[in-house]
Design a protein around this motif. Structure first.
Motif, mmCIF file in Angstrom:
data_model
loop_
_atom_site.group_PDB
_atom_site.id
_atom_site.type_symbol
_atom_site.label_atom_id
_atom_site.label_comp_id
_atom_site.label_asym_id
_atom_site.label_seq_id
_atom_site.Cartn_x
_atom_site.Cartn_y
_atom_site.Cartn_z
ATOM 1 N N ALA A 12 46.316 21.133 14.811
ATOM 2 C CA ALA A 12 45.476 21.558 15.937
ATOM 3 C C ALA A 12 44.956 20.360 16.720
ATOM 4 C CB ALA A 12 44.314 22.410 15.428
ATOM 5 N N LEU A 13 44.631 19.291 16.013
ATOM 6 C CA LEU A 13 44.081 18.095 16.657
ATOM 7 C C LEU A 13 45.157 17.165 17.212
ATOM 8 C CD1 LEU A 13 41.311 17.350 14.029
ATOM 9 C CD2 LEU A 13 40.954 18.154 16.376
ATOM 10 N N ALA A 14 46.411 17.396 16.853
ATOM 11 C CA ALA A 14 47.491 16.477 17.225
ATOM 12 C C ALA A 14 47.890 16.564 18.690
ATOM 13 C CB ALA A 14 48.718 16.719 16.348
ATOM 14 N N GLN A 15 47.562 17.648 19.351
ATOM 15 C CA GLN A 15 47.922 17.816 20.763
ATOM 16 C C GLN A 15 46.842 17.125 21.607
ATOM 17 O OE1 GLN A 15 46.793 19.580 23.515
ATOM 18 N NE2 GLN A 15 48.689 19.809 24.667
ATOM 19 N N PRO A 16 47.229 16.265 22.555
ATOM 20 C CA PRO A 16 46.241 15.469 23.295
ATOM 21 C C PRO A 16 45.135 16.277 23.990
ATOM 22 C CG PRO A 16 48.420 14.570 23.656
ATOM 23 C CD PRO A 16 48.603 15.860 22.896
ATOM 24 N N ALA A 17 45.477 17.369 24.617
ATOM 25 C CA ALA A 17 44.446 18.159 25.310
ATOM 26 C C ALA A 17 43.481 18.796 24.317
ATOM 27 C CB ALA A 17 45.093 19.229 26.190
ATOM 28 N N ARG A 18 43.995 19.234 23.173
ATOM 29 C CA ARG A 18 43.100 19.811 22.158
ATOM 30 C C ARG A 18 42.226 18.738 21.537
ATOM 31 N NH1 ARG A 18 47.632 23.244 20.979
ATOM 32 N NH2 ARG A 18 48.204 21.954 19.197
ATOM 33 N N HIS A 52 42.975 26.354 24.173
ATOM 34 C CA HIS A 52 42.847 25.225 23.247
ATOM 35 C C HIS A 52 41.741 25.478 22.222
ATOM 36 C CE1 HIS A 52 45.828 22.883 25.231
ATOM 37 N NE2 HIS A 52 45.129 22.739 26.341
ATOM 38 N N LEU A 53 40.630 26.025 22.671
ATOM 39 C CA LEU A 53 39.535 26.324 21.750
ATOM 40 C C LEU A 53 39.948 27.383 20.734
ATOM 41 C CD1 LEU A 53 36.582 26.245 24.274
ATOM 42 C CD2 LEU A 53 36.899 24.710 22.321
ATOM 43 N N GLY A 54 40.761 28.333 21.144
ATOM 44 C CA GLY A 54 41.260 29.348 20.223
ATOM 45 C C GLY A 54 42.094 28.732 19.109
ATOM 46 N N VAL A 55 42.947 27.778 19.465
ATOM 47 C CA VAL A 55 43.765 27.087 18.460
ATOM 48 C C VAL A 55 42.868 26.306 17.508
ATOM 49 C CG1 VAL A 55 45.525 25.303 18.099
ATOM 50 C CG2 VAL A 55 45.803 26.980 19.945
ATOM 51 N N LEU A 56 41.896 25.603 18.045
ATOM 52 C CA LEU A 56 40.975 24.829 17.204
ATOM 53 C C LEU A 56 40.161 25.743 16.296
ATOM 54 C CD1 LEU A 56 39.765 22.260 19.888
ATOM 55 C CD2 LEU A 56 41.250 21.775 17.925
#
Length: 101
Positions: A12-18, A52-56
């Protein structure tokens, strides 16, 4: 923390925008932030930020709490602490080998 949970959190944290989204929430501290404010600080679209918040949140890296009409996002300190401890287990011991086998 189990490897699968750690893997989900790291993915989840690996994507730059997230990661940027997580950073903005972390900087807000214990008060957290609503999605609109996170989007404003990132100069991003609110619907993209919500995604993005949903993924986190699904990775349990952030928590979401409804307050009136807003949803406030905060860093999940318990999961963050567990993730840090999980990663620290791979740091070298004084003899140079990792702490885990």
């Amino acid at each position: 923390m189990e490897r699968e949970s750690a893997s989900e959190a790291l993915a989840a944290l690996a994507q730059p925008a997230r990661l940027a989204t997580f950073s903005v929430i972390a900087e807000a501290g214990d008060d957290g932030l609503p999605v609109g404010e996170v989007a404003r600080r990132l100069n991003a679209r609110q619907n993209t930020t919500s995604t993005h918040l949903g993924v986190l949140a699904r990775a349990h890296v952030v928590t979401a709490q409804r307050v009136g009409k807003s949803v406030i996002y905060k860093v999940n300190q318990d999961v963050l602490g567990s993730l840090i401890a999980f990663l620290e287990a791979f740091t070298p011991k004084p003899n140079g080998s990792p702490k885990v086998g």
